[in-house]
Design a protein around this motif. Structure first.
Motif, mmCIF file in Angstrom:
data_model
loop_
_atom_site.group_PDB
_atom_site.id
_atom_site.type_symbol
_atom_site.label_atom_id
_atom_site.label_comp_id
_atom_site.label_asym_id
_atom_site.label_seq_id
_atom_site.Cartn_x
_atom_site.Cartn_y
_atom_site.Cartn_z
ATOM 1 N N PRO A 1 -19.388 11.129 -3.026
ATOM 2 C CA PRO A 1 -20.356 10.761 -4.071
ATOM 3 C C PRO A 1 -21.665 11.556 -3.970
ATOM 4 O O PRO A 1 -22.398 11.665 -4.943
ATOM 5 C CB PRO A 1 -20.616 9.274 -3.813
ATOM 6 N N LYS A 2 -21.932 12.159 -2.819
ATOM 7 C CA LYS A 2 -23.158 12.943 -2.607
ATOM 8 C C LYS A 2 -22.968 14.445 -2.873
ATOM 9 O O LYS A 2 -23.908 15.224 -2.751
ATOM 10 C CB LYS A 2 -23.672 12.751 -1.178
ATOM 11 N N PHE A 3 -21.747 14.842 -3.248
ATOM 12 C CA PHE A 3 -21.438 16.258 -3.432
ATOM 13 C C PHE A 3 -22.364 16.934 -4.447
ATOM 14 O O PHE A 3 -22.948 17.981 -4.170
ATOM 15 C CB PHE A 3 -19.973 16.419 -3.867
ATOM 16 N N LEU A 4 -22.501 16.358 -5.636
ATOM 17 C CA LEU A 4 -23.319 16.994 -6.683
ATOM 18 C C LEU A 4 -24.796 17.035 -6.300
ATOM 19 O O LEU A 4 -25.484 18.027 -6.596
ATOM 20 C CB LEU A 4 -23.118 16.312 -8.029
ATOM 21 N N GLU A 5 -25.285 16.013 -5.638
ATOM 22 C CA GLU A 5 -26.683 16.039 -5.174
ATOM 23 C C GLU A 5 -26.888 17.191 -4.190
ATOM 24 O O GLU A 5 -27.880 17.920 -4.274
ATOM 25 C CB GLU A 5 -27.056 14.717 -4.511
ATOM 26 N N TYR A 6 -25.958 17.335 -3.256
ATOM 27 C CA TYR A 6 -26.018 18.428 -2.279
ATOM 28 C C TYR A 6 -26.013 19.782 -2.991
ATOM 29 O O TYR A 6 -26.867 20.639 -2.747
ATOM 30 C CB TYR A 6 -24.836 18.306 -1.310
ATOM 31 N N MET A 7 -25.044 19.976 -3.888
ATOM 32 C CA MET A 7 -24.929 21.260 -4.583
ATOM 33 C C MET A 7 -26.180 21.569 -5.397
ATOM 34 O O MET A 7 -26.701 22.692 -5.341
ATOM 35 C CB MET A 7 -23.711 21.266 -5.500
ATOM 36 N N ASN A 8 -26.647 20.611 -6.152
ATOM 37 C CA ASN A 8 -27.839 20.848 -6.977
ATOM 38 C C ASN A 8 -29.067 21.138 -6.123
ATOM 39 O O ASN A 8 -29.876 22.000 -6.481
ATOM 40 C CB ASN A 8 -28.075 19.669 -7.923
ATOM 41 N N ARG A 9 -29.197 20.457 -4.997
ATOM 42 C CA ARG A 9 -30.337 20.741 -4.118
ATOM 43 C C ARG A 9 -30.248 22.155 -3.550
ATOM 44 O O ARG A 9 -31.234 22.888 -3.502
ATOM 45 C CB ARG A 9 -30.426 19.730 -2.980
ATOM 46 N N MET A 10 -29.070 22.571 -3.124
ATOM 47 C CA MET A 10 -28.914 23.917 -2.566
ATOM 48 C C MET A 10 -29.117 24.971 -3.653
ATOM 49 O O MET A 10 -29.774 25.993 -3.413
ATOM 50 C CB MET A 10 -27.540 24.086 -1.911
ATOM 51 N N LEU A 11 -28.571 24.734 -4.854
ATOM 52 C CA LEU A 11 -28.784 25.680 -5.958
ATOM 53 C C LEU A 11 -30.268 25.843 -6.252
ATOM 54 O O LEU A 11 -30.748 26.960 -6.471
ATOM 55 C CB LEU A 11 -28.047 25.223 -7.215
ATOM 56 N N SER A 12 -30.990 24.759 -6.241
ATOM 57 C CA SER A 12 -32.430 24.802 -6.512
ATOM 58 C C SER A 12 -33.200 25.431 -5.353
ATOM 59 O O SER A 12 -34.044 26.305 -5.556
ATOM 60 C CB SER A 12 -32.931 23.377 -6.774
ATOM 61 N N SER A 13 -32.887 25.025 -4.133
ATOM 62 C CA SER A 13 -33.627 25.492 -2.954
ATOM 63 C C SER A 13 -33.439 26.979 -2.682
ATOM 64 O O SER A 13 -34.340 27.638 -2.178
ATOM 65 C CB SER A 13 -33.197 24.706 -1.713
ATOM 66 N N TYR A 14 -32.264 27.526 -3.007
ATOM 67 C CA TYR A 14 -31.948 28.902 -2.635
ATOM 68 C C TYR A 14 -31.787 29.844 -3.824
ATOM 69 O O TYR A 14 -31.347 30.982 -3.650
ATOM 70 C CB TYR A 14 -30.690 28.924 -1.757
ATOM 71 N N LYS A 15 -32.187 29.417 -5.018
ATOM 72 C CA LYS A 15 -31.977 30.265 -6.202
ATOM 73 C C LYS A 15 -32.693 31.605 -6.110
ATOM 74 O O LYS A 15 -32.216 32.602 -6.639
ATOM 75 C CB LYS A 15 -32.358 29.524 -7.476
ATOM 76 N N ASP A 16 -33.811 31.669 -5.436
ATOM 77 C CA ASP A 16 -34.561 32.918 -5.326
ATOM 78 C C ASP A 16 -34.263 33.681 -4.040
ATOM 79 O O ASP A 16 -34.841 34.735 -3.795
ATOM 80 C CB ASP A 16 -36.062 32.636 -5.424
ATOM 81 N N LYS A 17 -33.374 33.167 -3.234
ATOM 82 C CA LYS A 17 -32.992 33.814 -1.967
ATOM 83 C C LYS A 17 -31.747 34.660 -2.223
ATOM 84 O O LYS A 17 -30.630 34.180 -2.182
ATOM 85 C CB LYS A 17 -32.715 32.779 -0.876
ATOM 86 N N LYS A 18 -31.957 35.932 -2.494
ATOM 87 C CA LYS A 18 -30.863 36.822 -2.910
ATOM 88 C C LYS A 18 -29.868 37.124 -1.793
ATOM 89 O O LYS A 18 -28.812 37.694 -2.053
ATOM 90 C CB LYS A 18 -31.417 38.122 -3.485
#
Length: 190
Positions: free
Chosen positions: A13-30
């Motif tokens: 149930p926490k999968f999407l929260e994890y993914m969205n947080r990582m997508l947001s946190s690392y979007k500028d880390k190429k």
């Protein structure tokens, strides 16, 4: 970003929260190419007790519940036009195989024998771009196709993961780095 879940993936149930947080946190880390929701069971992936983070970085991608960004996905050479360079360069093979000793062989077989896969090209693309994948210390997904019903898998119990992560990610490293102790454990579990 995009989050990809195939039909043989069971998620926490926490999968999407994890993914969205990582997508947001690392979007500028190429130097991050993708995010995995998968990790091996604790008895296979024995992360040192001293490791204080909820995620780690590895040089191998994983297509079992994963995510990426459009700018990382663009320009993949799906035909792997430089395969002869890899075949003839043992040093390059060794570097690519830092993510697992099977990677070069899989890529060569995919190109030369037409094995039906896409994720090895994705892994090679990230390798060439010097990008890592984020993995959770505790898995948010289980591949239920490993019971013999999956298209690209046989019947393998080593990937069973009944106890999916039910926690939010709290501690993430401030720097992107390969932890040598975690990498040793990760390579043994591949």
């Amino acid at each position: 970003g995009v989050i990809v879940i195939e039909d043989d993936i069971r998620t926490s149930p926490k999968f999407l929260e994890y993914m969205n947080r990582m997508l947001s946190s690392y979007k500028d880390k190429k130097d991050i190419g993708s995010i995995s929701g998968f990790n091996h069971q604790k008895n296979l992936m024995k992360i040192p007790v001293s490791y204080k983070y909820d995620i780690y970085f590895a040089p191998r991608t994983c297509s079992w519940g994963w995510a990426t960004w459009k700018d990382r996905w663009e320009n993949i050479d799906w035909k792997v036009k430089d395969i002869e360079t890899l075949i003839n360069n043992k040093k390059l093979q060794k570097e690519f195989n830092q993510g697992g000793n099977d990677l070069s062989k899989m890529l060569i077989n995919q190109v030369k024998k037409g094995i039906d896969t896409w994720d090895i090209q994705w892994c090679y693309h990230n390798f060439k771009e010097k990008r890592f994948t984020i993995y959770p210390v505790l898995s948010y997904v289980e591949n239920i196709g490993m019971d013999g019903t999956g298209i690209h898998c046989g019947k393998v119990s080593a990937f069973k993961n009944d106890n999916l992560n039910q926690n939010d990610v709290k501690n993430i490293p401030s720097e992107i780095y390969l932890d040598s102790e975690v990498q040793k454990k990760d390579r043994k579990s591949v």
